[in-house]
Write an enzyme that holds these catalytic residues in place. Structure first.
Site, mmCIF file in Angstrom:
data_model
loop_
_atom_site.group_PDB
_atom_site.id
_atom_site.type_symbol
_atom_site.label_atom_id
_atom_site.label_comp_id
_atom_site.label_asym_id
_atom_site.label_seq_id
_atom_site.Cartn_x
_atom_site.Cartn_y
_atom_site.Cartn_z
ATOM 1 N N ASN A 170 0.880 -1.373 -0.068
ATOM 2 C CA ASN A 170 0.043 0.091 0.002
ATOM 3 C C ASN A 170 0.893 1.227 -0.013
ATOM 4 O O ASN A 170 0.490 2.367 -0.463
ATOM 5 C CB ASN A 170 -0.991 -0.141 1.046
ATOM 6 C CG ASN A 170 -0.411 0.085 2.685
ATOM 7 O OD1 ASN A 170 0.684 -0.373 2.601
ATOM 8 N ND2 ASN A 170 -1.266 0.364 3.684
ATOM 9 N N PRO A 194 10.353 -7.149 -1.045
ATOM 10 C CA PRO A 194 9.201 -6.248 -1.348
ATOM 11 C C PRO A 194 8.018 -7.144 -1.665
ATOM 12 O O PRO A 194 8.097 -8.004 -1.718
ATOM 13 C CB PRO A 194 9.773 -5.549 -2.756
ATOM 14 C CG PRO A 194 10.548 -6.400 -3.480
ATOM 15 C CD PRO A 194 11.373 -7.418 -2.189
ATOM 16 N N SER A 196 4.967 -8.342 -3.322
ATOM 17 C CA SER A 196 5.019 -9.226 -4.537
ATOM 18 C C SER A 196 3.735 -8.246 -5.608
ATOM 19 O O SER A 196 4.166 -8.487 -6.724
ATOM 20 C CB SER A 196 4.522 -10.392 -4.685
ATOM 21 O OG SER A 196 3.960 -10.874 -3.627
ATOM 22 N N GLY A 246 2.644 -5.130 7.860
ATOM 23 C CA GLY A 246 1.890 -5.710 6.906
ATOM 24 C C GLY A 246 0.565 -6.369 8.026
ATOM 25 O O GLY A 246 0.263 -5.548 9.026
ATOM 26 N N SER A 247 -0.120 -7.264 7.596
ATOM 27 C CA SER A 247 -1.230 -7.931 8.422
ATOM 28 C C SER A 247 -0.830 -8.171 9.789
ATOM 29 O O SER A 247 0.246 -9.056 9.854
ATOM 30 C CB SER A 247 -1.917 -8.820 7.389
ATOM 31 O OG SER A 247 -1.292 -9.974 7.242
ATOM 32 N N GLU A 268 4.784 -3.461 12.596
ATOM 33 C CA GLU A 268 3.723 -2.372 12.268
ATOM 34 C C GLU A 268 2.417 -3.278 11.414
ATOM 35 O O GLU A 268 2.680 -3.362 10.320
ATOM 36 C CB GLU A 268 4.346 -1.573 11.161
ATOM 37 C CG GLU A 268 5.448 -0.766 11.889
ATOM 38 C CD GLU A 268 5.238 0.523 12.651
ATOM 39 O OE1 GLU A 268 3.975 0.699 12.960
ATOM 40 O OE2 GLU A 268 6.129 0.969 13.593
ATOM 41 N N CYS A 302 -3.181 1.587 6.638
ATOM 42 C CA CYS A 302 -3.228 1.079 8.065
ATOM 43 C C CYS A 302 -3.887 2.051 9.177
ATOM 44 O O CYS A 302 -4.459 1.653 10.135
ATOM 45 C CB CYS A 302 -2.233 0.521 8.649
ATOM 46 S SG CYS A 302 -0.781 1.623 8.552
HETATM 47 N N1 LIG Z 1 0.915 -0.587 10.855
HETATM 48 C C1 LIG Z 1 1.684 -0.158 9.755
HETATM 49 O O1 LIG Z 1 2.375 0.678 9.702
HETATM 50 C C2 LIG Z 1 1.197 -0.587 8.529
HETATM 51 C C3 LIG Z 1 1.275 -0.070 7.173
HETATM 52 C C4 LIG Z 1 1.066 -0.543 5.956
HETATM 53 C C5 LIG Z 1 0.013 -1.568 6.080
HETATM 54 N N2 LIG Z 1 -0.262 -2.293 7.027
HETATM 55 C C6 LIG Z 1 -1.054 -3.531 7.335
HETATM 56 O O2 LIG Z 1 -0.862 -4.156 6.170
HETATM 57 C C7 LIG Z 1 -1.880 -5.117 5.789
HETATM 58 C C8 LIG Z 1 -2.039 -4.904 4.285
HETATM 59 O O3 LIG Z 1 -0.853 -5.411 3.645
HETATM 60 P P1 LIG Z 1 -0.816 -6.832 2.804
HETATM 61 O O4 LIG Z 1 -1.801 -7.200 2.383
HETATM 62 O O5 LIG Z 1 0.445 -6.688 1.847
HETATM 63 O O6 LIG Z 1 -0.350 -7.705 4.017
HETATM 64 P P2 LIG Z 1 0.387 -8.921 4.109
HETATM 65 O O7 LIG Z 1 0.740 -9.272 5.908
HETATM 66 O O8 LIG Z 1 -0.420 -9.940 3.524
HETATM 67 O O9 LIG Z 1 2.031 -8.857 3.588
HETATM 68 C C9 LIG Z 1 2.657 -8.026 4.190
HETATM 69 C C10 LIG Z 1 4.062 -8.584 3.547
HETATM 70 O O10 LIG Z 1 4.399 -9.805 4.122
HETATM 71 C C11 LIG Z 1 4.851 -10.743 2.914
HETATM 72 N N3 LIG Z 1 4.294 -12.117 3.518
HETATM 73 C C12 LIG Z 1 3.088 -12.751 3.401
HETATM 74 N N4 LIG Z 1 3.276 -13.953 3.996
HETATM 75 C C13 LIG Z 1 4.485 -13.922 4.509
HETATM 76 C C14 LIG Z 1 5.136 -15.235 5.275
HETATM 77 N N5 LIG Z 1 4.520 -16.111 5.759
HETATM 78 N N6 LIG Z 1 6.593 -14.990 5.324
HETATM 79 C C15 LIG Z 1 7.185 -13.889 4.942
HETATM 80 N N7 LIG Z 1 6.611 -12.856 4.261
HETATM 81 C C16 LIG Z 1 5.064 -12.894 4.006
HETATM 82 C C17 LIG Z 1 4.082 -10.271 1.830
HETATM 83 O O11 LIG Z 1 4.322 -10.933 0.604
HETATM 84 C C18 LIG Z 1 3.949 -8.539 2.041
HETATM 85 O O12 LIG Z 1 5.391 -8.423 1.516
HETATM 86 C C19 LIG Z 1 -3.033 -4.463 6.626
HETATM 87 O O13 LIG Z 1 -3.497 -5.060 7.565
HETATM 88 C C20 LIG Z 1 -2.509 -3.164 6.857
HETATM 89 O O14 LIG Z 1 -3.066 -2.535 8.113
HETATM 90 C C21 LIG Z 1 0.035 -1.733 8.561
HETATM 91 O O1 LIG Z 2 -0.596 2.143 5.588
HETATM 92 C C1 LIG Z 2 0.196 2.409 6.679
HETATM 93 C C2 LIG Z 2 1.418 3.562 6.535
HETATM 94 C C3 LIG Z 2 0.623 4.767 6.215
HETATM 95 C C4 LIG Z 2 1.252 6.035 6.665
HETATM 96 O O2 LIG Z 2 2.551 5.992 7.091
HETATM 97 O O3 LIG Z 2 0.439 7.035 6.916
#
Ligand SMILES: NC(=O)c1ccc[n+]([C@@H]2O[C@H](COP(=O)([O-])OP(=O)(O)OC[C@H]3O[C@@H](n4cnc5c(N)ncnc54)[C@H](O)[C@@H]3O)[C@@H](O)[C@H]2O)c1
Ligand SMILES: O=CCCC(=O)O
Length: 500
Positions: A170, A194, A196, A246-247, A268, A302
């Site tokens: 995102n 990074p 995918s 990520g999630s 995060e 997020c």
């Molecule tokens: N708190 C924050 O700063 C923040 C910022 C941006 C996004 N997010 C969160 O990220 C989520 C959306 O992003 P997403 O769909 O890319 O999340 P995701 O958790 O599916 O993926 C994040 C990253 O992890 C990798 N990944 C997935 N499974 C993995 C595994 N088993 N081992 C190693 N790497 C793995 C993905 O390829 C990607 O690069 C939302 O929940 C959002 O709230 C949080």
């Molecule tokens: O998605 C989360 C990061 C967004 C931000 O840095 O404001």
């Protein structure tokens, strides 16, 4: 000769510097293809067609990357001063800004966000690089009076070593620099996996880091779609720090893997931000804040407000004014002039928003605006900006982040009730509220269980502000004066037997 940038012409995009678009990984300091020849498709979300194929590296490729990053870290730290690393980051920052237009174009094509927002993200990404260029030189230790006669204690901060960096799609630029800049400032090397869905912005940023003089082996980028391979960054003993955005689900899995070698970890994770409008709020300001915090990145941040709690006495007027603003949004491909809302990143994101909308309507929600996939943009991953009133706690949108353009409006009657509702989630990333009563501002800011709060504003993200969550939204802080310490270890030195 064919270059990956030629493919962008199908989308009406020409880069000023076509060499920024890399379809190779940066491993052991060299741009290279995976020995297996494997690739995966990256989609352009406004057309749902393949943008380019990205190299798909294996676990073995990650292992050799980590090995070379470990050797690179030792010589990088030994051969640079803090000021020298700061100078490299300053140069990187200049190159990012000088190439803003090309980076924004690549980002828009792989992520879908409007080009104006992509430019803003590149500036935001660069702001972390310039911030940590300065922080590099402000990493002080302590001199501590010892309780042992003839002894002196002091502390030094040292780089933790090789850092594994895993980021989401995102913010394909800012999530990279918010981690890589402090790691390099501290004297670490990094191996980046990074996202995918959007790997090309990270590769372009790494290319610019190398041009700035950062050794290639200190800023390695290893794209892979293989999750098991990516988890090498959480298991390999040579990785001393894992920084993940990520999630929450994937974060928990990686925490458990990283615990086997007791790695330092920053997480995060997901959010479910409450956005509260009290009866004494400036309603126009609240609507402006709602637009900023809900529809940025088409609702895919997020820190996006997910649950809008509005006092019952102003809820109809708030919804009316919000609808007027939402009607002005222009949905379309990110590269088209005047577009303010791009597509979502992929089909499953569209399906999730559609499900949250349908679930809310089934459970008594009232559709005020939008609510479906736009028929005139049927080929891409679009969903209309949507407003639903009469939302309630039994709806999916109350429990989970929608990660899309759905503004769900709940109404409430008193402060204690709304604080309880806002806190009734396992997540604790961000909250926003609007009020003109100073006592209430201080009281509610104290009561909300989150890492970040916006009061009378929908914008909380800057390089100087500590970014991070509590509860199941994670731990660690990025940006700010706290961000550097995430990539350092504190060593205390006791010098004894001193003669006076
Ligand atoms: N708190 C924050 O700063 C923040 C910022 C941006 C996004 N997010 C969160 O990220 C989520 C959306 O992003 P997403 O769909 O890319 O999340 P995701 O958790 O599916 O993926 C994040 C990253 O992890 C990798 N990944 C997935 N499974 C993995 C595994 N088993 N081992 C190693 N790497 C793995 C993905 O390829 C990607 O690069 C939302 O929940 C959002 O709230 C949080
Ligand atoms: O998605 C989360 C990061 C967004 C931000 O840095 O404001």
């Amino acid at each position: 000769m064919w270059s990956p940038a030629d493919e962008l012409q199908r989308f009406g995009v020409r880069l000023t510097d076509p060499t920024l678009l890399m379809c190779q990984g940066l491993i052991e300091g060299r741009w290279q293809d995976p020995p297996s020849g494997s690739t995966f498709p990256v989609y352009e979300p406004s057309s749902a067609t393949v943008l380019l194929n990205c190299p798909n590296f294996s676990r073995q490729d990650l292992q050799r990357s980590i090995l070379s990053a470990a050797a690179a870290h030792t010589s990088f730290y030994a051969s640079t001063t803090a000021a020298g690393r700061g100078a490299l980051l300053k140069k990187w920052n200049e190159l990012i800004l000088a190439n803003k237009e090309d980076l924004a174009s690549i980002l828009t094509l792989e992520n879908g966000k409007p080009i104006t927002e992509a430019r803003t993200e590149i500036e935001y990404a660069a702001s972390f690089v310039s911030w940590f260029a300065e922080e590099a030189t402000r990493s002080y230790g302590d001199v501590i009076p010892s309780s042992i006669p003839g002894s002196q204690v002091f502390t030094v901060k040292e780089p933790i070593g090789v850092c594994g960096i895993i980021t989401p799609w995102n913010f394909p630029a800012a999530m990279i620099t918010r981690k890589v800049a402090p790691a390099l400032a501290a004297g670490c090397s990094v191996v980046i996996k990074p996202p995918s869905e959007a790997p090309f912005t990270a590769l372009a940023l790494a290319k610019l880091a190398c041009r700035a003089g950062v050794p290639g082996a200190c800023v390695q980028v290893v794209p892979t779609r293989d999750r098991a391979a990516a988890s090498e960054l959480a298991t390999n003993p040579a990785i001393k720090k894992l920084s993940f955005t990520g999630s929450t689900e994937v974060g928990k899995h990686l925490i458990s893997l990283a615990s086997k070698t007791v790695k330092k970890v920053s997480m995060e994770l997901g959010g479910n931000a409450a956005f509260i409008v009290f009866e004494d709020a400036d309603l126009d300001l609240a609507v402006q804040g709602a637009m900023q915090s809900k529809f940025r990145a088409t609702g895919q941040t997020c820190v996006c407000s997910n649950r809008m709690f509005v006092h019952a006495s102003v809820v109809d007027e708030f919804a009316r004014r919000l609808t007027e603003q939402v009607k002005q949004l222009k949905l379309g491909p990110g590269h088209e002039d005047g577009v303010t809302q791009g597509p979502l990143v992929n089909r499953s994101s569209v399906e999730k928003v559609a499900w949250h909308v349908q679930d809310a309507l089934n459970l008594g929600g009232e559709l005020v605006f939008g609510g479906k996939r736009p028929t005139h943009l049927a080929s891409g991953f679009y969903f209309e900006p949507t407003i639903i009133k009469k939302a309630s706690s039994d709806m999916a949108v109350a429990r989970e982040e929608t990660f899309g353009p759905l503004a769900a409006i709940f109404s409430f009657n008193d402060e204690k009730e709304v604080v309880r509702l806002a806190n009734s989630t396992p997540f604790g990333l961000a909250s926003y509220f609007f009020s003109r009563d100073l006592n209430r501002v201080l009281r509610v800011a104290k009561a909300l269980e989150v890492g970040m709060i916006g009061v009378n504003t929908g914008i909380i993200s800057t390089a100087e502000t500590p970014f991070g969550g509590i509860k199941e939204s994670g731990y660690g802080r990025e940006g700010s004066k706290y961000g550097l310490a995430e990539y350092q270890v504190l060593k205390s030195v006791t010098v004894g037997s001193l003669k006076h």
